[in-house]
Design a protein around this motif. Structure first.
Motif, PDB file in Angstrom:
ATOM      1  N   SER A  63     -38.665  89.503  57.617  1.00 58.75           N
ATOM      2  CA  SER A  63     -37.891  88.751  56.903  1.00 58.75           C
ATOM      3  C   SER A  63     -36.217  88.892  57.367  1.00 58.75           C
ATOM      4  O   SER A  63     -35.589  88.135  56.731  1.00 58.75           O
ATOM      5  CB  SER A  63     -38.215  88.322  55.607  1.00 58.75           C
ATOM      6  OG  SER A  63     -37.899  89.459  55.007  1.00 58.75           O
ATOM      7  N   GLU A  64     -35.918  89.610  57.725  1.00 54.48           N
ATOM      8  CA  GLU A  64     -34.611  90.341  57.911  1.00 54.48           C
ATOM      9  C   GLU A  64     -33.708  90.096  56.827  1.00 54.48           C
ATOM     10  O   GLU A  64     -32.821  89.235  56.649  1.00 54.48           O
ATOM     11  CB  GLU A  64     -34.098  89.463  59.102  1.00 54.48           C
ATOM     12  CG  GLU A  64     -34.837  89.794  60.515  1.00 54.48           C
ATOM     13  CD  GLU A  64     -34.495  90.994  61.335  1.00 54.48           C
ATOM     14  OE1 GLU A  64     -33.405  91.692  61.023  1.00 54.48           O
ATOM     15  OE2 GLU A  64     -35.493  91.561  61.955  1.00 54.48           O
ATOM     16  N   SER A  65     -34.115  91.024  56.068  1.00 51.99           N
ATOM     17  CA  SER A  65     -33.268  91.040  54.615  1.00 51.99           C
ATOM     18  C   SER A  65     -33.427  89.824  53.817  1.00 51.99           C
ATOM     19  O   SER A  65     -32.544  89.741  52.822  1.00 51.99           O
ATOM     20  CB  SER A  65     -31.785  91.068  54.847  1.00 51.99           C
ATOM     21  OG  SER A  65     -31.375  92.466  55.707  1.00 51.99           O
ATOM     22  N   MET A  66     -34.487  89.176  53.821  1.00 56.78           N
ATOM     23  CA  MET A  66     -34.785  87.960  53.297  1.00 56.78           C
ATOM     24  C   MET A  66     -36.111  88.345  52.151  1.00 56.78           C
ATOM     25  O   MET A  66     -36.648  87.450  51.549  1.00 56.78           O
ATOM     26  CB  MET A  66     -34.846  86.533  53.784  1.00 56.78           C
ATOM     27  CG  MET A  66     -33.631  86.140  54.158  1.00 56.78           C
ATOM     28  SD  MET A  66     -32.618  85.492  52.707  1.00 56.78           S
ATOM     29  CE  MET A  66     -33.667  83.969  52.485  1.00 56.78           C
ATOM     30  N   GLY A  67     -36.265  89.632  52.011  1.00 51.87           N
ATOM     31  CA  GLY A  67     -37.306  90.047  50.930  1.00 51.87           C
ATOM     32  C   GLY A  67     -38.694  89.478  51.394  1.00 51.87           C
ATOM     33  O   GLY A  67     -39.178  89.430  52.601  1.00 51.87           O
ATOM     34  N   ASP A  68     -39.430  88.813  50.341  1.00 48.70           N
ATOM     35  CA  ASP A  68     -40.732  88.113  50.808  1.00 48.70           C
ATOM     36  C   ASP A  68     -40.584  86.909  50.858  1.00 48.70           C
ATOM     37  O   ASP A  68     -41.648  86.208  50.982  1.00 48.70           O
ATOM     38  CB  ASP A  68     -41.555  88.537  49.735  1.00 48.70           C
ATOM     39  CG  ASP A  68     -41.765  90.237  49.481  1.00 48.70           C
ATOM     40  OD1 ASP A  68     -41.311  90.881  50.423  1.00 48.70           O
ATOM     41  OD2 ASP A  68     -41.662  90.570  48.292  1.00 48.70           O
ATOM     42  N   SER A  69     -39.478  86.340  51.136  1.00 52.08           N
ATOM     43  CA  SER A  69     -39.375  84.833  51.004  1.00 52.08           C
ATOM     44  C   SER A  69     -39.852  84.154  52.211  1.00 52.08           C
ATOM     45  O   SER A  69     -40.193  82.626  52.213  1.00 52.08           O
ATOM     46  CB  SER A  69     -37.854  84.329  51.460  1.00 52.08           C
ATOM     47  OG  SER A  69     -37.244  84.909  50.256  1.00 52.08           O
ATOM     48  N   ASP A  70     -40.363  85.061  53.351  1.00 52.55           N
ATOM     49  CA  ASP A  70     -41.070  84.138  54.687  1.00 52.55           C
ATOM     50  C   ASP A  70     -42.389  83.801  53.969  1.00 52.55           C
ATOM     51  O   ASP A  70     -42.969  82.771  54.452  1.00 52.55           O
ATOM     52  CB  ASP A  70     -41.255  85.248  55.601  1.00 52.55           C
ATOM     53  CG  ASP A  70     -41.531  86.637  55.282  1.00 52.55           C
ATOM     54  OD1 ASP A  70     -41.737  86.857  53.876  1.00 52.55           O
ATOM     55  OD2 ASP A  70     -41.713  87.438  56.159  1.00 52.55           O
ATOM     56  N   ALA A  71     -43.074  84.532  53.059  1.00 55.32           N
ATOM     57  CA  ALA A  71     -44.471  84.258  52.421  1.00 55.32           C
ATOM     58  C   ALA A  71     -44.260  82.767  51.741  1.00 55.32           C
ATOM     59  O   ALA A  71     -45.102  82.092  51.799  1.00 55.32           O
ATOM     60  CB  ALA A  71     -44.740  85.111  51.493  1.00 55.32           C
ATOM     61  N   ASN A  72     -43.260  82.772  51.144  1.00 55.08           N
ATOM     62  CA  ASN A  72     -42.687  81.538  50.395  1.00 55.08           C
ATOM     63  C   ASN A  72     -42.733  80.404  51.321  1.00 55.08           C
ATOM     64  O   ASN A  72     -43.118  79.133  51.004  1.00 55.08           O
ATOM     65  CB  ASN A  72     -41.684  81.716  49.598  1.00 55.08           C
ATOM     66  CG  ASN A  72     -41.781  82.744  48.535  1.00 55.08           C
ATOM     67  OD1 ASN A  72     -40.785  83.614  48.255  1.00 55.08           O
ATOM     68  ND2 ASN A  72     -42.978  82.916  47.770  1.00 55.08           N
ATOM     69  N   VAL A  73     -41.920  80.395  52.205  1.00 56.23           N
ATOM     70  CA  VAL A  73     -41.579  79.167  53.404  1.00 56.23           C
ATOM     71  C   VAL A  73     -43.055  79.178  53.894  1.00 56.23           C
ATOM     72  O   VAL A  73     -43.457  77.628  54.243  1.00 56.23           O
ATOM     73  CB  VAL A  73     -40.721  79.903  54.170  1.00 56.23           C
ATOM     74  CG1 VAL A  73     -40.583  78.462  55.566  1.00 56.23           C
ATOM     75  CG2 VAL A  73     -39.287  79.918  53.788  1.00 56.23           C
ATOM     76  N   ARG A  74     -44.044  80.087  54.189  1.00 59.16           N
ATOM     77  CA  ARG A  74     -45.342  79.543  54.837  1.00 59.16           C
ATOM     78  C   ARG A  74     -46.092  78.936  53.820  1.00 59.16           C
ATOM     79  O   ARG A  74     -46.508  77.830  54.419  1.00 59.16           O
ATOM     80  CB  ARG A  74     -46.073  81.060  54.673  1.00 59.16           C
ATOM     81  CG  ARG A  74     -47.458  81.061  55.230  1.00 59.16           C
ATOM     82  CD  ARG A  74     -48.103  82.373  54.655  1.00 59.16           C
ATOM     83  NE  ARG A  74     -48.349  82.514  53.654  1.00 59.16           N
ATOM     84  CZ  ARG A  74     -48.432  83.818  52.772  1.00 59.16           C
ATOM     85  NH1 ARG A  74     -48.786  84.803  53.623  1.00 59.16           N
ATOM     86  NH2 ARG A  74     -48.318  84.054  51.753  1.00 59.16           N
ATOM     87  N   ASP A  75     -46.085  79.158  52.517  1.00 61.53           N
ATOM     88  CA  ASP A  75     -46.710  78.389  51.688  1.00 61.53           C
ATOM     89  C   ASP A  75     -46.174  76.974  51.500  1.00 61.53           C
ATOM     90  O   ASP A  75     -46.808  75.949  51.083  1.00 61.53           O
ATOM     91  CB  ASP A  75     -46.827  79.089  50.271  1.00 61.53           C
ATOM     92  CG  ASP A  75     -47.395  80.487  50.246  1.00 61.53           C
ATOM     93  OD1 ASP A  75     -48.081  80.558  51.267  1.00 61.53           O
ATOM     94  OD2 ASP A  75     -47.337  81.219  49.181  1.00 61.53           O
ATOM     95  N   ALA A  76     -44.958  76.843  51.453  1.00 67.06           N
ATOM     96  CA  ALA A  76     -44.437  75.557  51.402  1.00 67.06           C
ATOM     97  C   ALA A  76     -44.584  74.562  52.414  1.00 67.06           C
ATOM     98  O   ALA A  76     -45.092  73.347  52.227  1.00 67.06           O
ATOM     99  CB  ALA A  76     -42.699  75.517  51.410  1.00 67.06           C
TER     100      ALA A  76
END
Ligand SMILES: [Zn+2]
Length: 427
Positions: free
Chosen positions: A115-128
């Motif tokens: 996620s390159e310094s975006m924490g776990d937000s990639d998992a949230n975008v995946r779910d969105a």
């Protein structure tokens, strides 16, 4: 159950590596799966509300096996550091745009490796995306990458004790116990794949003019390689990453620069090797022996190391000739989202036949995502696989840029692009 039927005149079957005439496909829009694939016998099988893709080249939805949804091309705003100077909100909005562009470019799956310094937000975008809030590829995400202290993370030498200059890009851990916990932490955060750095720069910019610390006025005998990649983990630590991921049935991807790092990662039992720009025949032999998927990321090489591109293309040709399992992943992000097809073009330029390239960008991508470990089947046409279908305006056997000419995109049996234009979905 609402069924849709599509008709094709030239369909590429990546399992047979062949273009087939007169194939029709029924898909179920409720489950998102392909229901039936058959060879059409007569024109009258084509009904009024069917989707007619005759005259186009139909391939499975493509997989970009190495992406970063939160990164955009470095040269777009060269004076700033995206991770430091762009807000979290801006980076998420950018990722929405990146995902839409990727899907419309025919990429129905992304393996997003960090996620390159975006924490776990990639998992949230995946779910969105999965919940239908925004169009985008199906994401398999790594959340934070795993690296050792003082490697793939912000430099700390000017920040004082405990201060860092940039938001952390990695989960920095050392020793088997911390590593075990870190892998469990990633899985708890929603990671579909564990990504770690086998090697990287440990102390960056150590000599003039880029050096910072310690300050040296002049260097009479600069090192041949002032900024080398070195191992970040010892063998036992790498083994622990893989063993721990295996407990959760989670595949592991390793960023590798050096031969040594690549060999250690293969020995540990990783699923995929990323980059490996220094790989040699010994490395390729080990990849074959251990069923490793190789993601050579030629696109980012063209961007960042253009002088080495020809040499690295030759390595990919050698890997292919030997029978290494290839997947197409551009390291997309630094390479613009939407230009994902560049990786396929570069693989063809390296001498990989077009049929093998499409296979690497479809079934190879599924393999890179962990194959059946990922919980879904996609990348080929069969009853029960996800209905990911792309139609190209031209035939890639005649037109080397065919993969950029995406006319039609279906993902999970929903149509996102038709006649070259985005389809607006309700809701
Ligand atoms: Zn990457």
């Amino acid at each position: 159950m609402s069924e849709l039927t599509l008709h094709t005149s030239s369909l590429f079957d990546p399992k047979q590596k062949k273009f087939l005439p007169d194939v029709s496909i029924s898909v179920d829009q409720t489950s998102g799966n392909i229901v039936k694939v058959w060879t059409r016998k007569a024109e009258r099988e084509i009904k009024e509300n069917d989707i007619d893709l005759r005259g186009k080249t139909v391939i499975p939805g493509m997989v970009d096996a190495h992406t970063h949804i939160f990164l955009h091309a470095y040269q777009e705003r060269p004076s700033l550091n995206q991770k430091r100077d762009e807000s979290a909100a801006e980076r998420i909005i950018r990722s929405v745009n990146h995902c839409r562009k990727a899907l419309l470019a025919g990429f129905t799956t992304y393996r997003d490796l960090g996620s390159e310094s975006m924490g776990d937000s990639d998992a949230n975008v995946r779910d969105a995306i999965a919940r239908g809030l925004m169009p985008g590829p199906r994401l398999f995400v790594a959340t934070k990458v795993i690296a050792s202290t003082g490697s793939y993370e912000p430099r700390t030498e000017n920040g004082g004790d405990g201060h860092v200059c940039l938001p952390a890009g990695a989960d920095a851990v050392d020793g088997v116990e911390e590593i075990r916990r870190a892998v469990r932490r990633r899985i708890a955060a929603g990671a579909d794949v564990i990504k770690f750095f086998a090697d990287y720069r440990r102390r960056i910019m150590r000599y003039p003019p880029a050096q910072q610390h310690p300050y040296i006025h002049s260097v009479k005998f600069p090192p041949a390689n002032p900024n080398p990649d070195v191992l970040l983990f010892n063998q036992e630590e790498m083994d622990t990453i893989v063993q721990e991921a295996r407990l959760a049935e989670c595949p592991v991807a390793a960023h590798c620069g050096t031969i040594n790092g690549t060999l250690c990662a293969i020995k540990a039992g990783v699923h995929t090797i990323e980059h490996a720009y220094f790989a040699n025949e010994e490395v390729f032999d080990q990849m074959i022996k251990n069923n490793v998927v190789f993601v050579p990321t030629l696109s980012v090489c063209e961007e960042l190391h253009p002088k080495r591109l020809e040499e690295i293309k030759a390595k990919v040709a050698c890997a292919h000739k030997k029978g290494v399992r290839l997947a197409c992943g551009g390291d997309t992000g630094p390479v613009p989202h939407g230009s994902n097809a560049r990786e396929l073009e570069l693989m063809m330029e390296a001498g990989v036949p077009v049929e093998d390239v499409i296979e690497a960008a479809t079934v190879g991508g599924w393999d890179a995502c962990g194959g059946d470990l990922c919980g879904l089947r996609f990348g080929w046409f069969d009853a029960g696989t996800r209905a990911d279908i792309v139609a190209l305006d031209t035939d890639p056997r005649d037109d080397r840029q065919a993969f950029r000419k995406v006319n039609f995109v279906m993902k999970d049996a929903a149509v996102y692009k038709k006649d070259g234009k985005m389809v607006m979905l309700d809701e």
